[in-house]
Motif scaffolding. Structure first.
Motif, short mmCIF file in Angstrom:
data_model
loop_
_atom_site.label_atom_id
_atom_site.label_comp_id
_atom_site.label_asym_id
_atom_site.label_seq_id
_atom_site.Cartn_x
_atom_site.Cartn_y
_atom_site.Cartn_z
N THR A 35 -16.05 21.62 10.80
CA THR A 35 -15.50 22.85 10.25
C THR A 35 -14.90 23.67 11.38
O THR A 35 -15.27 23.52 12.55
N THR A 36 -13.96 24.54 11.05
CA THR A 36 -13.37 25.47 12.00
C THR A 36 -13.14 26.80 11.29
O THR A 36 -13.10 26.86 10.06
N ASP A 37 -12.97 27.84 12.08
CA ASP A 37 -12.68 29.15 11.51
C ASP A 37 -11.19 29.33 11.23
O ASP A 37 -10.80 30.32 10.60
N ASP A 38 -10.37 28.40 11.71
CA ASP A 38 -8.92 28.53 11.57
C ASP A 38 -8.32 27.29 10.93
O ASP A 38 -8.05 26.30 11.60
N GLY A 39 -8.13 27.35 9.62
CA GLY A 39 -7.42 26.27 8.93
C GLY A 39 -8.26 25.01 8.77
O GLY A 39 -9.47 24.98 8.99
N VAL A 40 -7.56 23.95 8.40
CA VAL A 40 -8.18 22.65 8.15
C VAL A 40 -8.13 21.82 9.42
O VAL A 40 -7.12 21.80 10.13
N ALA A 41 -9.21 21.13 9.72
CA ALA A 41 -9.28 20.29 10.92
C ALA A 41 -9.43 18.83 10.54
O ALA A 41 -10.10 18.50 9.56
N GLU A 42 -8.78 17.98 11.32
CA GLU A 42 -8.92 16.53 11.13
C GLU A 42 -9.62 15.96 12.36
O GLU A 42 -9.19 16.19 13.49
N LEU A 43 -10.68 15.23 12.14
CA LEU A 43 -11.44 14.62 13.21
C LEU A 43 -11.88 13.24 12.75
O LEU A 43 -12.51 13.12 11.70
N GLU A 44 -11.53 12.23 13.52
CA GLU A 44 -11.79 10.84 13.10
C GLU A 44 -13.28 10.63 12.82
O GLU A 44 -14.14 10.97 13.64
N GLY A 45 -13.57 10.11 11.67
CA GLY A 45 -14.94 9.80 11.30
C GLY A 45 -15.73 10.96 10.74
O GLY A 45 -16.91 10.80 10.43
N ALA A 46 -15.09 12.14 10.63
CA ALA A 46 -15.80 13.32 10.13
C ALA A 46 -15.10 13.88 8.90
O ALA A 46 -13.87 13.86 8.81
N SER A 47 -15.87 14.38 7.96
CA SER A 47 -15.33 15.00 6.75
C SER A 47 -15.21 16.50 6.96
O SER A 47 -16.17 17.15 7.40
N PHE A 48 -14.05 17.05 6.64
CA PHE A 48 -13.86 18.48 6.80
C PHE A 48 -14.55 19.25 5.68
O PHE A 48 -14.50 18.87 4.51
#
Length: 424
Positions: A35-48
């Motif tokens: 999760t982030t405080d600014d927008g949507v984040a993409e991280l390999e292997g992780a669900s936002f």
């Protein structure tokens, strides 16, 4: 340290990517969320998931916080109360890879990156197997078990909750900064000095930090001070630094501090001088660009008035146009304004938000011409129209970039692009 899942990565920058890669290797079955405080984040292997979803902390076994995310966000207090482990890339490295290694950890308000880089070079040139990690070099977990000696460059964001003691800890200096992240000046000082409070075997203190009582009083009784350099070696290092790419008296102090640290960590005298010779200035820290007959200095990494004062001192005798101002952190610009009347600054371009306070303080003390500009682009246009009253333009904002730029790198790159655009 066993990592209990599911794991929430709070933040999606380079350390989060490093942590995710490590967890996928070491704990392939673990479920990752980001999760982030600014927008949507993409991280390999992780669900936002959204910050609102992240607030349901009981669903996680571990939360790994990125450095830029304040330790004092309510979610982390709630998580700890619920028995959820809150940790960091650095502390995971400490739990898995610290044992059996020599760890040198360097912090300070300013100068820590240069000092850490020099220590790394000095050790490397001495034949020591060494890796540089932290804010410069690579994220700690990317270092893994790659070297016997690890040099860590750590911000107050990382020292605030470091949970292991280095063998050698160093503080270059201590000024007010990042007060908003820490929730107050006393908290900033406490969190910065937590590196020393952890009880390293040895501690090295820079010249300015040595005058700060709270630094000295934090040193545990069992921690030894690294001996000062002998006078002859200190003079030789000063001469070597003056003939290197290390600009300004502050960097000459950094070189001597680095030499003392490196010698304690196993460097040779020959390696010390080879390290100084090999040093290349970090991007956006007094980085020079010549356009026509005007020198442009990108010091975008400057986020405190003390750093701006250092930049002006490094170009003593030049006719300087200074561009300053940025994100508001309630820092005091009085001393900087007073100093400008004693330097060769011939023009000030002030930027929102802090530049307005600096401009007013300058008006109260000196007749230096001031252009109050709404953007960096506008400031560079103003300078291009000002004629050749200056031979050097320094971008040393004395404030963070967040009100107009994503980070200081983007601000510095824009400055150099505008220099080429308006002065070629």
């Amino acid at each position: 340290m066993h990592i209990d899942g599911p794991v929430l990565l709070y933040g999606a920058g380079r350390e989060a990517r490093s942590t995710a890669a490590f967890l996928r290797r070491a704990y392939p079955e673990i479920e990752l969320f980001v999760t982030t405080d600014d927008g949507v984040a993409e991280l390999e292997g992780a669900s936002f998931i959204t910050p609102e979803e992240a607030n349901q902390v009981s669903r996680f076994g571990t939360i790994v916080k990125s450095p830029g995310v304040s330790l004092y966000k309510p979610i982390f207090e709630v998580a700890r109360a619920a028995g959820v482990t809150v940790t960091s890339n650095l502390n995971i490295w400490g739990a898995h890879f610290r044992e059996g290694r020599t760890v040198v950890a360097i912090s300070g308000t300013k100068g820590k990156s240069t000092t850490a880089t020099l220590v790394h070079l000095m050790l490397e040139k001495s034949g020591v197997e060494v890796v540089l990690a932290g804010n410069v070099g690579i994220p700690p977990l990317d270092a893994a078990d790659s070297a016997q000696t690890v040099v860590l460059e750590l911000s107050s964001y990382q020292t605030a909750d470091i949970d292991f003691a280095p063998d050698i800890a160093a503080i270059s200096n201590l000024y007010p900064e990042h007060v908003d992240w820490h929730g107050g000046l006393d908290a900033y000082y406490r969190d910065k000095l937590n590196l020393i409070a952890k009880g390293p075997k040895f501690v090295a203190i820079g010249p300015q930090a040595a005058t700060v009582e709270r630094v000295i009083s934090t040193i545990p009784a069992a921690t030894q001070r690294i001996p000062a350099l002998d006078i002859e070696l200190a003079d030789e290092i000063l001469m070597a630094a003056m003939n290197s790419r290390l600009k300004g008296a502050h960097n000459h102090d950094n070189a001597r501090l680095a030499a003392a640290i490196a010698l304690a960590a196993g460097a040779t005298r020959e390696g010390i001088f080879k390290g100084i010779e090999a040093f290349i200035p970090l991007p956006h820290r007094l980085e020079e660009l010549m356009v026509g007959d005007i020198l442009f200095v990108d010091d975008s990494i400057s986020t405190t008035p003390e750093a701006t004062k250092v930049a002006l001192a490094a170009y003593k005798g030049k006719k300087i146009a200074l561009i300053a101002g940025g994100h508001e952190r309630q820092q005091d610009y009085t001393d900087l304004a007073n100093l400008m009347g004693l330097t060769s600054v011939v023009m000030l371009c002030s930027l929102p938000v802090t530049g307005q306070r600096l401009a007013q303080a300058v008006r109260d003390n000196t007749p230096i011409p001031i252009a109050e500009c709404s953007t960096l682009d506008e400031a560079m246009q103003a300078l291009a129209s000002a004629g050749h009253v200056f031979d050097t333009v320094i971008l040393s904002p004395g404030a963070p970039s967040y009100n107009q730029f994503k980070n200081f790198e983007e601000r510095g790159d824009r400055f150099k692009a505008l220099a080429r655009q308006h002065f070629s």
